[in-house]
Design an enzyme around this catalytic site. Structure first.
Site, short mmCIF file in Angstrom:
data_model
loop_
_atom_site.label_atom_id
_atom_site.label_comp_id
_atom_site.label_asym_id
_atom_site.label_seq_id
_atom_site.Cartn_x
_atom_site.Cartn_y
_atom_site.Cartn_z
N HIS A 113 52.24 60.86 -30.76
CA HIS A 113 51.05 60.73 -29.91
C HIS A 113 49.75 60.86 -30.69
CE1 HIS A 113 48.60 61.99 -26.23
NE2 HIS A 113 49.17 60.86 -25.86
N LYS A 115 46.46 60.12 -33.08
CA LYS A 115 45.54 59.02 -33.33
C LYS A 115 44.70 59.38 -34.54
CE LYS A 115 46.37 58.79 -28.68
NZ LYS A 115 46.90 59.87 -27.83
N ASP A 120 40.45 55.15 -47.66
CA ASP A 120 40.17 55.44 -49.07
C ASP A 120 40.21 56.93 -49.38
OD1 ASP A 120 39.90 52.77 -49.66
OD2 ASP A 120 37.71 52.75 -49.50
N HIS A 297 40.43 60.85 -20.04
CA HIS A 297 41.50 60.81 -21.04
C HIS A 297 41.22 61.76 -22.20
CE1 HIS A 297 44.27 58.75 -24.00
NE2 HIS A 297 45.03 58.76 -22.91
N LYS A 299 40.59 65.11 -24.68
CA LYS A 299 41.30 66.35 -25.04
C LYS A 299 40.37 67.15 -25.95
CE LYS A 299 44.44 62.69 -25.14
NZ LYS A 299 44.63 62.55 -23.72
N ASP A 304 32.26 79.64 -26.78
CA ASP A 304 31.01 80.26 -27.23
C ASP A 304 30.12 79.23 -27.91
OD1 ASP A 304 31.73 82.64 -26.09
OD2 ASP A 304 32.56 83.49 -27.92
#
Length: 410
Positions: A113, A115, A120, A297, A299, A304
Site C-alpha cells: 500500500h 506510495k 537520483d 483519502h 492519512k 502540539d
C-alpha cells in the site's frame, strides 16, 4: 530498518494531485540516473498515461527506472501499457497479484500500500496519493482529498536504501547475477546528503516481519506526549483499542483533540465502522468532524506545535495489521503550522462537527453493534497474526496477458 530521527531536511506539504503530480513528474523528467517508484494504484487514465510518458522518456535517455505496483490495486493495465514501458527499458514489478476466482480477486489481505518515489537518490516523495485521475478536482464530486510530502536532505538517503532493499528482497527468485547486481547497488548508495532545511524527520514502515506495529506505536507515543492539541485526519478510521484509549486519555487531561473523518466516503462501510466508535470518543471529549465536500483519502496528523506525520497508513485493521505501509514523521514548527492551517481550513469550511446529540443515544441494534465494535478493536491485532503471513515475491509484469504473473513464497 531501524527508524531514527535524521536532522537537516526540507519537507514540503503537497495537497491533492494538483500539487503532487506536477512536482513528481517534473523530478522524473529531470532524472539523470535513477527513478524508483512504488504505488498501490496505477490506472490507465490521464494521470497514469502522463506518468507512463514520463517514465518512458526517462528510460530512453538512459535512466534506470524501477516501478512496483500492487497486483490487487492495479490489476487491469493493458498489454500495450506494460509492453511499451518494458520496451523502453522500464523494469515493472508486481507485488503478489494473485489469481482470479470466477473472475473475482480474493486476495484482499497484506497489500503493498506504499506510495514512494525516489529520484537520483536526491529527492523523495512519500504520501497517500495514487496515480489516478480521481486525485484531481476536475474528476468531479468523487475527487479525493489527499496529501503527500516532497523531501530534500539526509532522510532521502534512508528512503533510497529502503526502496533498494525492498527490490532486492522481492527479486531473490531471479538469477544469482541479478541478486549480486542489487547487492552492489545497495553498497554504492549514498550514505549522507547535505542538509537542506531545519526539519528533523523519520521514515517509518509497517511490514509483516520486524516492523508489524511501528507506525501505530509512533502515533501512540506522540498522543501520549501531547499537551496542547492533536489533529488526526484519516480516511479509514477504526484503530486498535490502545490508540483509542490514548486519544480518550488525552482529551480527558485537557488536550484539544480533533478527528477529521469521512462524511462522504467512497465505501459506505468506512463511515459505518467509524460511527460505531463515536460515542466512545465523544464521551471522553474528542471532537469529531466529518469531511463532507468529497471523499477524504488523507492519512495525516499533528501533535502540539512540532510533531506531524504524512504517509500511506490509515488507522484501520488493514493498514495497522496487514498492509505494507510507509509514513514520514516530521519534527518542525513551520511544517506543523502549515499542516495545521490546512486542516483547520477543512474543519471550518468543509466539515460537519458531530455532537453527542447528533450521534444519538445507543439503543437496540446500535448498542449491540457498538459493543462488538469496541471489543473487535481490542482483539483484531491478535487475530491478524493468525492470518497467513506469506512473503510475496516481486515478479516482472507480463505484457502478453492482462493479469501480471504471480507467485507466493510461504
Amino acid at each position: 530498518m531501524k527508524s531514527r530521527w535524521i536532522p537537516g531536511n526540507d519537507i514540503r506539504l503537497l495537497e491533492n494531485g494538483e500539487a503532487f503530480f506536477p512536482r513528481a513528474f517534473a523530478c522524473i523528467a529531470n532524472a539523470k540516473r535513477e527513478v524508483i517508484l512504488e504505488t498501490f494504484i496505477l490506472f490507465e487514465d490521464k494521470v497514469g498515461l502522463q506518468l507512463h510518458e514520463a517514465l518512458i522518456a526517462a528510460a530512453r535517455r538512459g535512466v534506470q527506472v524501477d516501478v512496483t505496483i500492487d497486483g490487487f490495486g492495479s490489476p487491469d493495465l493493458s498489454n500495450h501499457f506494460i509492453a511499451t514501458l518494458k520496451e523502453a527499458g522500464v523494469r515493472m514489478h508486481v507485488f503478489d497479484p494473485g489469481k482470479r476466482v470466477f473472475g473475482q480477486r480474493l486476495n484482499l489481505l497484506r497489500r503493498m500500500h506504499r506510495k514512494i518515489v525516489v529520484v537520483d537518490g536526491e529527492v523523495a516523495f512519500v504520501g497517500g496519493i495514487n496515480y489516478s485521475a480521481d486525485h484531481l478536482a476536475d474528476f468531479g464530486p468523487e475527487a479525493k482529498q489527499d496529501y503527500s510530502v516532497e523531501i530534500h536532505g539526509p532522510l532521502v538517503a534512508e528512503i533510497h536504501r529502503f526502496t533498494h532493499a525492498a527490490l532486492a528482497q522481492g527479486q531473490r527468485y531471479q538469477k544469482q547475477r541479478d541478486w549480486w547486481r542489487w547487492r552492489r547497488q545497495l553498497r554504492t548508495q549514498p550514505h549522507e546528503l547535505a542538509h537542506e532545511g531545519d526539519a528533523d524527520a523519520m521514515f517509518v514502515v509497517r511490514d509483516n516481519g520486524d516492523h508489524t506495529s511501528d507506525i501505530e506505536r509512533h502515533y501512540r507515543i506522540a498522543i501520549r506526549s501531547a499537551k496542547k492539541r492533536i489533529v488526526i485526519a484519516n480516511a479509514y478510521f477504526f484503530p486498535g483499542y490502545r490508540l483509542i484509549r490514548e486519544l480518550r486519555r488525552a482529551a480527558r487531561r485537557g488536550v484539544d483533540v480533533h478527528l477529521i473523518l469521512q462524511g462522504e466516503p467512497d465505501m459506505p462501510i468506512v463511515k459505518t465502522a467509524a460511527t460505531m466508535l463515536y460515542h466512545l470518543l465523544l464521551g471522553a471529549g474528542v471532537q469529531v468532524h466529518e469531511y463532507c465536500e468529497r471523499p477524504f483519502h488523507g492519512k495525516v496528523a499533528l501533535m502540539d506545535d512540532e510533531w506531524a506525520t504524512v504517509g500511506s497508513s490509515n488507522l484501520d485493521p488493514l493498514s495497522l495489521a496487514l498492509n505494507l505501509e510507509a509514513n514520514v514523521i516530521i519534527r518542525d514548527r513551520a511544517f506543523n503550522a502549515h499542516l495545521y492551517s490546512r486542516l483547520e481550513h477543512l474543519m471550518r469550511h468543509s466539515c460537519k462537527r458531530i455532537t453527542s446529540d447528533e450521534a444519538g443515544e445507543l439503543r437496540g441494534w446500535d448498542l449491540v453493534r457498538s459493543f462488538f465494535a469496541f471489543h473487535f478493536t481490542r482483539r483484531y491485532p491478535g487475530w491478524a497474526s493468525w492470518l497467513p503471513r506469506h512473503v510475496p515475491r516481486l515478479l516482472p509484469a507480463r505484457h502478453d496477458r492482462l493479469d501480471p504473473v504471480y507467485e507466493n513464497k510461504r
